[in-house]
Design a protein around this motif. Structure first.
Motif, PDB file in Angstrom:
ATOM      1  N   SER A  96       0.841  -1.203   0.000  1.00  0.00           N
ATOM      2  CA  SER A  96       0.000   0.000   0.000  1.00  0.00           C
ATOM      3  C   SER A  96       0.874   1.251   0.000  1.00  0.00           C
ATOM      4  N   ILE A  97       0.332   2.322  -0.565  1.00  0.00           N
ATOM      5  CA  ILE A  97       0.993   3.621  -0.531  1.00  0.00           C
ATOM      6  C   ILE A  97       0.270   4.487   0.500  1.00  0.00           C
ATOM      7  N   MET A  98       0.972   4.805   1.582  1.00  0.00           N
ATOM      8  CA  MET A  98       0.436   5.684   2.619  1.00  0.00           C
ATOM      9  C   MET A  98       0.684   7.126   2.197  1.00  0.00           C
ATOM     10  N   GLY A  99      -0.372   7.914   2.118  1.00  0.00           N
ATOM     11  CA  GLY A  99      -0.239   9.339   1.879  1.00  0.00           C
ATOM     12  C   GLY A  99      -0.311  10.069   3.205  1.00  0.00           C
ATOM     13  N   ILE A 100       0.577  11.024   3.408  1.00  0.00           N
ATOM     14  CA  ILE A 100       0.586  11.820   4.639  1.00  0.00           C
ATOM     15  C   ILE A 100       0.441  13.285   4.255  1.00  0.00           C
ATOM     16  N   ALA A 101      -0.608  13.919   4.759  1.00  0.00           N
ATOM     17  CA  ALA A 101      -0.863  15.331   4.490  1.00  0.00           C
ATOM     18  C   ALA A 101      -0.713  16.099   5.802  1.00  0.00           C
ATOM     19  N   ILE A 109      -2.927  16.553  10.918  1.00  0.00           N
ATOM     20  CA  ILE A 109      -2.346  15.595   9.979  1.00  0.00           C
ATOM     21  C   ILE A 109      -3.452  14.673   9.477  1.00  0.00           C
ATOM     22  N   SER A 110      -3.315  14.220   8.228  1.00  0.00           N
ATOM     23  CA  SER A 110      -4.268  13.281   7.627  1.00  0.00           C
ATOM     24  C   SER A 110      -3.493  12.113   7.030  1.00  0.00           C
ATOM     25  N   TYR A 111      -4.115  10.937   7.043  1.00  0.00           N
ATOM     26  CA  TYR A 111      -3.494   9.730   6.496  1.00  0.00           C
ATOM     27  C   TYR A 111      -4.397   9.112   5.443  1.00  0.00           C
ATOM     28  N   TYR A 112      -3.764   8.629   4.361  1.00  0.00           N
ATOM     29  CA  TYR A 112      -4.465   8.034   3.230  1.00  0.00           C
ATOM     30  C   TYR A 112      -3.894   6.656   2.939  1.00  0.00           C
ATOM     31  N   ASP A 113      -4.750   5.738   2.542  1.00  0.00           N
ATOM     32  CA  ASP A 113      -4.352   4.400   2.119  1.00  0.00           C
ATOM     33  C   ASP A 113      -4.688   4.269   0.641  1.00  0.00           C
ATOM     34  N   ASP A 114      -3.660   4.255  -0.203  1.00  0.00           N
ATOM     35  CA  ASP A 114      -3.841   4.195  -1.661  1.00  0.00           C
ATOM     36  C   ASP A 114      -4.835   5.235  -2.158  1.00  0.00           C
ATOM     37  N   GLY A 115      -4.721   6.450  -1.660  1.00  0.00           N
ATOM     38  CA  GLY A 115      -5.539   7.565  -2.111  1.00  0.00           C
ATOM     39  C   GLY A 115      -6.865   7.740  -1.386  1.00  0.00           C
ATOM     40  N   ALA A 117      -8.896   8.383   2.098  1.00  0.00           N
ATOM     41  CA  ALA A 117      -8.664   8.929   3.439  1.00  0.00           C
ATOM     42  C   ALA A 117      -9.051   7.924   4.515  1.00  0.00           C
ATOM     43  N   LEU A 118      -8.142   7.709   5.453  1.00  0.00           N
ATOM     44  CA  LEU A 118      -8.432   6.886   6.632  1.00  0.00           C
ATOM     45  C   LEU A 118      -8.786   7.771   7.817  1.00  0.00           C
ATOM     46  N   VAL A 119      -8.053   8.851   7.985  1.00  0.00           N
ATOM     47  CA  VAL A 119      -8.319   9.807   9.055  1.00  0.00           C
ATOM     48  C   VAL A 119      -7.867  11.185   8.550  1.00  0.00           C
ATOM     49  N   THR A 120      -8.716  12.190   8.749  1.00  0.00           N
ATOM     50  CA  THR A 120      -8.376  13.523   8.248  1.00  0.00           C
ATOM     51  C   THR A 120      -8.403  14.546   9.375  1.00  0.00           C
ATOM     52  N   ASP A 121      -7.557  15.542   9.223  1.00  0.00           N
ATOM     53  CA  ASP A 121      -7.487  16.691  10.126  1.00  0.00           C
ATOM     54  C   ASP A 121      -7.389  16.288  11.593  1.00  0.00           C
ATOM     55  N   PHE A 122      -6.504  15.346  11.883  1.00  0.00           N
ATOM     56  CA  PHE A 122      -6.289  14.870  13.244  1.00  0.00           C
ATOM     57  C   PHE A 122      -5.349  15.832  13.966  1.00  0.00           C
ATOM     58  N   ASN A 123      -5.741  16.309  15.142  1.00  0.00           N
ATOM     59  CA  ASN A 123      -4.918  17.252  15.908  1.00  0.00           C
ATOM     60  C   ASN A 123      -3.608  16.607  16.328  1.00  0.00           C
ATOM     61  N   MET A 124      -2.517  17.310  16.047  1.00  0.00           N
ATOM     62  CA  MET A 124      -1.193  16.794  16.365  1.00  0.00           C
ATOM     63  C   MET A 124      -0.798  17.126  17.801  1.00  0.00           C
ATOM     64  N   ALA A 171      -2.786  11.682  -6.157  1.00  0.00           N
ATOM     65  CA  ALA A 171      -2.840  13.139  -6.167  1.00  0.00           C
ATOM     66  C   ALA A 171      -2.838  13.677  -4.737  1.00  0.00           C
ATOM     67  N   PRO A 172      -2.004  14.673  -4.466  1.00  0.00           N
ATOM     68  CA  PRO A 172      -2.054  15.313  -3.148  1.00  0.00           C
ATOM     69  C   PRO A 172      -3.423  15.941  -2.923  1.00  0.00           C
ATOM     70  N   PRO A 173      -3.900  15.983  -1.681  1.00  0.00           N
ATOM     71  CA  PRO A 173      -5.169  16.664  -1.410  1.00  0.00           C
ATOM     72  C   PRO A 173      -5.083  18.129  -1.854  1.00  0.00           C
ATOM     73  N   SER A 174      -6.207  18.717  -2.152  1.00  0.00           N
ATOM     74  CA  SER A 174      -6.256  20.101  -2.604  1.00  0.00           C
ATOM     75  C   SER A 174      -5.554  21.033  -1.614  1.00  0.00           C
ATOM     76  N   GLY A 175      -4.651  21.864  -2.122  1.00  0.00           N
ATOM     77  CA  GLY A 175      -3.941  22.825  -1.288  1.00  0.00           C
ATOM     78  C   GLY A 175      -2.645  22.310  -0.686  1.00  0.00           C
ATOM     79  N   TYR A 176      -2.346  21.016  -0.836  1.00  0.00           N
ATOM     80  CA  TYR A 176      -1.130  20.435  -0.269  1.00  0.00           C
ATOM     81  C   TYR A 176      -0.058  20.340  -1.346  1.00  0.00           C
ATOM     82  N   LEU A 177       1.184  20.605  -0.943  1.00  0.00           N
ATOM     83  CA  LEU A 177       2.287  20.686  -1.893  1.00  0.00           C
ATOM     84  C   LEU A 177       3.350  19.629  -1.621  1.00  0.00           C
ATOM     85  N   ALA A 178       4.082  19.304  -2.680  1.00  0.00           N
ATOM     86  CA  ALA A 178       5.241  18.414  -2.552  1.00  0.00           C
ATOM     87  C   ALA A 178       6.270  19.080  -1.651  1.00  0.00           C
ATOM     88  N   LEU A 179       6.923  18.288  -0.876  1.00  0.00           N
ATOM     89  CA  LEU A 179       7.940  18.788   0.047  1.00  0.00           C
ATOM     90  C   LEU A 179       9.264  18.898  -0.713  1.00  0.00           C
TER      91      LEU A 179
END
Length: 189
Positions: A96-101, A109-115, A117-124, A171-179
């Motif tokens: 699987s490809i984990m996406g981290i936003a 922080i948000s986590y994605y599994d193959d595009g 969303a598993l959890v979004t906007d989780f307070n760090m 695709a990165p979520p809207s508004g998120y950029l490559a590091l």
């Protein structure tokens, strides 16, 4: 190996960890990690420069104050300052490809599994300071990271951010950029 984007921990190794080289204080950032080998040994996310054991204790890094990470074990959880959520968000499979936003403007922080969303906007963690991407794994595990520039794994779909930078599997979520360095100066990182 792979330009510091691939980490392999042997079966005789205890644990391995690493942090990204770009420290972040603002902006919205996206990267990917390919889950490989022992899937339950993956803990990936973000770490504060103020984490007391940042350079001393790789074995316990995922449980330290100042760390927010996905634990791909025990049903799939988010761990903040060593405390795991009681929610089970789902475990990512081998390959699987984990996406981290990472949203530094709202400190979540948000986590994605193959595009997906598993959890979004989780307070760090409330431990602030400069934040770095964190990769942490246990024995018999391979982690391959893609910050959008050089990927340690093959990309089949070639997705970029809104500025046209990066080469991601999803695709990165809207508004998120490559590091990457081209995005740093103009977007607050």
């Amino acid at each position: 190996s792979e330009g510091n984007c691939k980490m392999v921990v042997s079966s005789s190794g205890a644990q391995g960890g690493g942090i990204g080289t770009f420290g972040l204080t603002a902006g919205k950032w996206y990267w990917e990690v390919k889950i490989a080998s022992t899937v339950g040994n993956h803990n990936h996310g973000a770490i504060s420069e103020n984490t007391s054991e940042l350079y001393q204790n790789v074995a316990g890094l995922q449980n330290d104050t100042g760390v927010t990470c996905w634990r791909n074990d025990d049903g799939g959880e988010v761990v903040v300052d060593g405390t795991a959520t009681t929610n089970d968000y789902g475990i990512m499979a081998d390959g699987s490809i984990m996406g981290i936003a990472l949203d530094m403007d709202n400190y979540n922080i948000s986590y994605y599994d193959d595009g997906t969303a598993l959890v979004t906007d989780f307070n760090m963690s409330t431990t602030r300071g400069t934040i770095f991407p964190m990769i942490h794994t246990g024995a018999s595990t391979t982690s391959e990271v893609n910050f959008g520039g050089c990927s340690a794994f093959s990309i089949s779909s070639a997705q970029s951010d809104a500025n046209g930078y990066g080469n991601f599997e999803h695709a990165p979520p809207s508004g998120y950029l490559a590091l990457c360095s081209k995005n740093l100066g103009s977007d607050g990182g």
